[in-house]
Design an enzyme around this catalytic site. Structure first.
Site, PDB file in Angstrom:
ATOM      1  N   ARG A  98       0.826  -1.207   0.000  1.00  0.00           N
ATOM      2  CA  ARG A  98       0.000   0.000   0.000  1.00  0.00           C
ATOM      3  C   ARG A  98       0.866   1.265   0.000  1.00  0.00           C
ATOM      4  O   ARG A  98       0.574   2.213  -0.739  1.00  0.00           O
ATOM      5  CB  ARG A  98      -0.959  -0.016   1.202  1.00  0.00           C
ATOM      6  CG  ARG A  98      -1.767   1.265   1.429  1.00  0.00           C
ATOM      7  CD  ARG A  98      -2.395   1.835   0.171  1.00  0.00           C
ATOM      8  NE  ARG A  98      -3.164   0.883  -0.592  1.00  0.00           N
ATOM      9  CZ  ARG A  98      -3.376   0.977  -1.893  1.00  0.00           C
ATOM     10  NH1 ARG A  98      -2.852   1.973  -2.592  1.00  0.00           N
ATOM     11  NH2 ARG A  98      -4.101   0.083  -2.508  1.00  0.00           N
ATOM     12  N   LYS A 133       3.125  24.928  -3.981  1.00  0.00           N
ATOM     13  CA  LYS A 133       1.850  24.355  -3.539  1.00  0.00           C
ATOM     14  C   LYS A 133       1.941  22.832  -3.595  1.00  0.00           C
ATOM     15  O   LYS A 133       1.311  22.163  -4.412  1.00  0.00           O
ATOM     16  CB  LYS A 133       0.713  24.877  -4.411  1.00  0.00           C
ATOM     17  CG  LYS A 133       0.496  26.383  -4.267  1.00  0.00           C
ATOM     18  CD  LYS A 133      -0.597  26.883  -5.192  1.00  0.00           C
ATOM     19  CE  LYS A 133      -0.775  28.382  -5.057  1.00  0.00           C
ATOM     20  NZ  LYS A 133      -1.793  28.938  -5.974  1.00  0.00           N
ATOM     21  N   LYS A 165       6.422  39.450  -3.348  1.00  0.00           N
ATOM     22  CA  LYS A 165       5.013  39.481  -3.724  1.00  0.00           C
ATOM     23  C   LYS A 165       4.373  40.755  -3.174  1.00  0.00           C
ATOM     24  O   LYS A 165       5.027  41.587  -2.554  1.00  0.00           O
ATOM     25  CB  LYS A 165       4.311  38.226  -3.217  1.00  0.00           C
ATOM     26  CG  LYS A 165       4.873  36.939  -3.838  1.00  0.00           C
ATOM     27  CD  LYS A 165       3.982  35.760  -3.553  1.00  0.00           C
ATOM     28  CE  LYS A 165       4.463  34.528  -4.288  1.00  0.00           C
ATOM     29  NZ  LYS A 165       3.541  33.377  -4.142  1.00  0.00           N
ATOM     30  N   GLU A 199       6.571  39.966  -8.198  1.00  0.00           N
ATOM     31  CA  GLU A 199       5.204  39.769  -8.692  1.00  0.00           C
ATOM     32  C   GLU A 199       4.506  41.114  -8.847  1.00  0.00           C
ATOM     33  O   GLU A 199       4.586  41.968  -7.951  1.00  0.00           O
ATOM     34  CB  GLU A 199       4.430  38.890  -7.713  1.00  0.00           C
ATOM     35  CG  GLU A 199       2.956  38.725  -8.026  1.00  0.00           C
ATOM     36  CD  GLU A 199       2.218  38.081  -6.866  1.00  0.00           C
ATOM     37  OE1 GLU A 199       2.196  36.844  -6.811  1.00  0.00           O
ATOM     38  OE2 GLU A 199       1.691  38.821  -6.000  1.00  0.00           O
ATOM     39  N   ASP A 220       0.842  38.405 -12.586  1.00  0.00           N
ATOM     40  CA  ASP A 220      -0.090  37.561 -11.834  1.00  0.00           C
ATOM     41  C   ASP A 220      -1.540  37.877 -12.163  1.00  0.00           C
ATOM     42  O   ASP A 220      -1.997  39.021 -12.014  1.00  0.00           O
ATOM     43  CB  ASP A 220       0.159  37.742 -10.334  1.00  0.00           C
ATOM     44  CG  ASP A 220      -0.651  36.777  -9.494  1.00  0.00           C
ATOM     45  OD1 ASP A 220      -0.697  35.582  -9.849  1.00  0.00           O
ATOM     46  OD2 ASP A 220      -1.233  37.210  -8.481  1.00  0.00           O
TER      47      ASP A 220
END
Length: 296
Positions: A98, A133, A165, A199, A220
């Site tokens: 598994r 992510k 960012k 960004e 973005d």
């Protein structure tokens, strides 16, 4: 690069999670002298990733177990194809199956989805890259799977490259500095070997950012028209990355705007596990045969 050390670390933890005090079912039902052979078989087409991880699940459970790979990571396969063969003590094969399947199914699913994105932008020269992510603890595995599918890796961690960012820029400009000056000061504090990406989410932010001498600019959630305009404004002064709103339906149009890189979070967070099965045969008097489906 996915190293054996990293594979063994993660797979060992997964085996302990799955059988912290041993496999009570196997120990109770399967004779200690029983042996087993098993075939890893594709139930659907795809791209293979994680064969070394699959092998480690059996090797770490019992070194007497052997795995023979019939395909390599990055190879394509069709439904019904034999991907690998396993042989060894039956208890060990049953205990490891598994965990081994979970990894190879997950990684092959990422590789297969990545290959679809790469195929969509074929001929454009655009790179398809992943993001951070990823599943916590499995980043090295998932980013390896992206490479198996023909994609490329973005930064591996917060330590690899500097990416400013909107929240970072907000903190900097709150000190009364212009975006350009804030980024120039940040550049001076960074080692010369560190790549700096920034960004932006509006066309009017592009020039002030470029004036700071950054390496990559990320557009973005830009519309297709604004992406074209943004590429024209950058005019080769930095690498242009497109991000946000990327899907298999939109990625070709995004690539056609002239961007250099398209980052796709869905490569890792949106991929489903591929349907692979382990067909197992146990050597016992009477030639008992047991089939273990891949979705068990």
């Amino acid at each position: 690069m996915l190293t054996r050390t990293e594979i063994d670390r993660v797979v060992s933890a997964a085996l302990v999670e799955d059988a912290p005090w041993g496999d009570v079912t196997g120990d109770a039902l399967i004779p200690a002298e029983a042996t087993a052979t098993a075939d890893l078989v594709a139930r659907e087409p795809g791209v293979l990733s994680g064969i070394d991880v699959f092998t480690a699940a059996f090797r770490l459970t019992d070194p007497a177990t052997t795995v023979t790979a019939h395909l390599a990571d990055g190879d394509r396969f069709e439904s019904g194809d034999l991907l690998a063969s396993v042989s060894g003590p039956a208890r060990a094969v049953l205990a490891a199956e598994r965990v081994g399947l979970n990894f190879v199914q997950r990684m092959s699913g990422i590789a297969t989805l990545t290959a679809r994105y790469v195929a969509e932008v074929a001929g454009t020269g655009v790179r398809i890259v992943d993001t951070r992510k990823t599943t916590p603890g499995l980043r090295a595995f998932e980013k390896h799977a992206v490479r198996c599918g023909g994609g490329h890796n973005h930064r591996f961690s917060l330590s690899d490259a500097a990416m400013a960012k909107d929240n970072h820029l907000g903190v900097l400009t709150a000190q009364g500095l212009s975006v350009t000056e804030a980024l120039r000061q940040a550049r001076q504090r960074l080692p010369h070997t560190v790549h700096l990406e920034v960004e932006v989410d509006r066309l009017d932010q592009i020039e002030p950012v470029l004036d700071a001498g950054i390496d990559t600019i990320m557009l973005d959630n830009f519309s297709i028209d604004d992406l074209r305009s943004g590429v024209a404004l950058v005019a080769g002064r930095a690498i242009v990355e497109a991000s946000g709103g990327v899907s298999l339906d939109t990625v070709r149009a995004i690539a056609a705007t002239g961007v250099d890189v398209i980052s796709v979070g869905a490569l890792t967070h949106g991929a489903r596990a591929l349907d692979l099965g382990l067909d197992l045969r146990i050597g016992l008097p009477g030639d008992l045969r047991i089939g273990l489906p891949g979705d068990r």
